[in-house]
Design a protein around this motif. Structure first.
Motif, PDB file in Angstrom:
ATOM      1  N   LEU A   8      50.657  41.135  35.242  1.00  0.00           N
ATOM      2  CA  LEU A   8      50.786  42.201  34.232  1.00  0.00           C
ATOM      3  C   LEU A   8      52.250  42.415  33.863  1.00  0.00           C
ATOM      4  N   GLY A   9      53.111  42.436  34.862  1.00  0.00           N
ATOM      5  CA  GLY A   9      54.542  42.624  34.597  1.00  0.00           C
ATOM      6  C   GLY A   9      55.120  41.508  33.738  1.00  0.00           C
ATOM      7  N   ALA A  48      51.485  34.343  32.972  1.00  0.00           N
ATOM      8  CA  ALA A  48      51.026  35.724  33.161  1.00  0.00           C
ATOM      9  C   ALA A  48      49.506  35.776  33.262  1.00  0.00           C
ATOM     10  N   ILE A  49      48.828  35.052  32.370  1.00  0.00           N
ATOM     11  CA  ILE A  49      47.359  35.031  32.399  1.00  0.00           C
ATOM     12  C   ILE A  49      46.866  34.439  33.721  1.00  0.00           C
ATOM     13  N   ALA A  50      47.476  33.330  34.145  1.00  0.00           N
ATOM     14  CA  ALA A  50      47.061  32.699  35.404  1.00  0.00           C
ATOM     15  C   ALA A  50      47.231  33.665  36.577  1.00  0.00           C
ATOM     16  N   LEU A  51      48.362  34.335  36.637  1.00  0.00           N
ATOM     17  CA  LEU A  51      48.595  35.296  37.723  1.00  0.00           C
ATOM     18  C   LEU A  51      47.591  36.443  37.674  1.00  0.00           C
ATOM     19  N   MET A  52      47.304  36.955  36.465  1.00  0.00           N
ATOM     20  CA  MET A  52      46.341  38.050  36.347  1.00  0.00           C
ATOM     21  C   MET A  52      44.943  37.606  36.776  1.00  0.00           C
ATOM     22  N   ARG A  57      40.757  37.902  40.674  1.00  0.00           N
ATOM     23  CA  ARG A  57      39.668  37.262  41.420  1.00  0.00           C
ATOM     24  C   ARG A  57      39.855  37.415  42.932  1.00  0.00           C
ATOM     25  N   GLN A  58      41.098  37.473  43.390  1.00  0.00           N
ATOM     26  CA  GLN A  58      41.376  37.577  44.829  1.00  0.00           C
ATOM     27  C   GLN A  58      41.398  39.022  45.329  1.00  0.00           C
ATOM     28  N   ALA A  59      41.457  39.970  44.431  1.00  0.00           N
ATOM     29  CA  ALA A  59      41.607  41.374  44.838  1.00  0.00           C
ATOM     30  C   ALA A  59      40.364  41.861  45.578  1.00  0.00           C
ATOM     31  N   ASP A  60      40.600  42.637  46.605  1.00  0.00           N
ATOM     32  CA  ASP A  60      39.489  43.288  47.311  1.00  0.00           C
ATOM     33  C   ASP A  60      38.835  44.286  46.370  1.00  0.00           C
ATOM     34  N   TYR A  61      37.523  44.445  46.530  1.00  0.00           N
ATOM     35  CA  TYR A  61      36.802  45.417  45.719  1.00  0.00           C
ATOM     36  C   TYR A  61      37.011  46.799  46.327  1.00  0.00           C
ATOM     37  N   ILE A  62      37.691  47.640  45.590  1.00  0.00           N
ATOM     38  CA  ILE A  62      37.920  49.021  46.013  1.00  0.00           C
ATOM     39  C   ILE A  62      37.321  49.915  44.940  1.00  0.00           C
TER      40      ILE A  62
END
Length: 190
Positions: A8-9, A48-52, A57-62
């Motif tokens: 995003l940054g 940027a798109i690849a990082l996002m 996809r790797q983020a934990d579901y919170i």
């Protein structure tokens, strides 16, 4: 979530640089040349798109909130509008006469639509971050460009071509979401 935030940054920095620092952009183009500058801009955007995407996809579901069932229907309706608007510049349609920045408008609709159906922290960061970017970029673009000369009123044929392409793209998005991502955009029976 680090990769998501970095993406995003990078998106914000890469896309706001030419909007808020037009003199620095002009200097970079003069130093590098138009082609290499566009190539570098494209690499930054793709990075940027690849990082996002990877970060998301790797983020934990919170869980933050539970989207209501009706939100899926509103999301689909809003997505049809977003897809219709995002490719308006390619057609001689009335949209460009009435909406100064159809792409920014499309991104805002897209982001809000996705916020309606995703109540987890990573989604709020991703779609909320891109919504905020579209607002900030729109403000900066309007300040930079000042006056707007409306394009012609467009034609019915242009509007119809835009609508057909939007329907095809929306269909492709539904298929990719369903069969590639495993995210069903319509309620499943049962």
């Amino acid at each position: 979530m680090t990769l998501l935030i970095l993406g995003l940054g990078l998106w914000w920095a890469g896309h706001l640089f030419p909007v808020y620092l037009p003199d620095a952009r002009a200097a970079a183009v003069a130093r590098l040349g138009q082609g290499p500058y566009k190539g570098l801009f494209t690499l930054v955007a793709l990075g940027a798109i690849a990082l996002m995407v990877i970060g998301y996809r790797q983020a934990d579901y919170i869980a933050v909130w539970t989207p209501p069932g009706w939100a899926m229907h509103l999301n689909n309706l809003m997505m049809v509008a977003a897809v219709f608007l995002i490719e308006a510049k390619h057609f001689d349609s009335p949209v460009r006469h009435h909406i100064r920045h159809p792409m920014f408008t499309a991104v805002k609709i897209w982001a809000v639509a996705h916020l309606l159906v995703n109540g987890d922290l990573a989604s709020i960061l991703l779609f909320g971050g891109l919504l905020a970017w579209a607002v900030v970029a729109l403000i900066g673009t309007n300040r930079r460009d000042r006056e707007w000369t409306r394009p012609g009123k467009g034609t019915l044929a242009g509007l119809m071509k835009q609508g057909v392409l939007a329907a095809l793209i929306f269909g492709a998005i539904v298929l990719v979401h369903s069969f590639v991502l495993g995210v069903y955009t319509f309620p499943q029976g049962g």
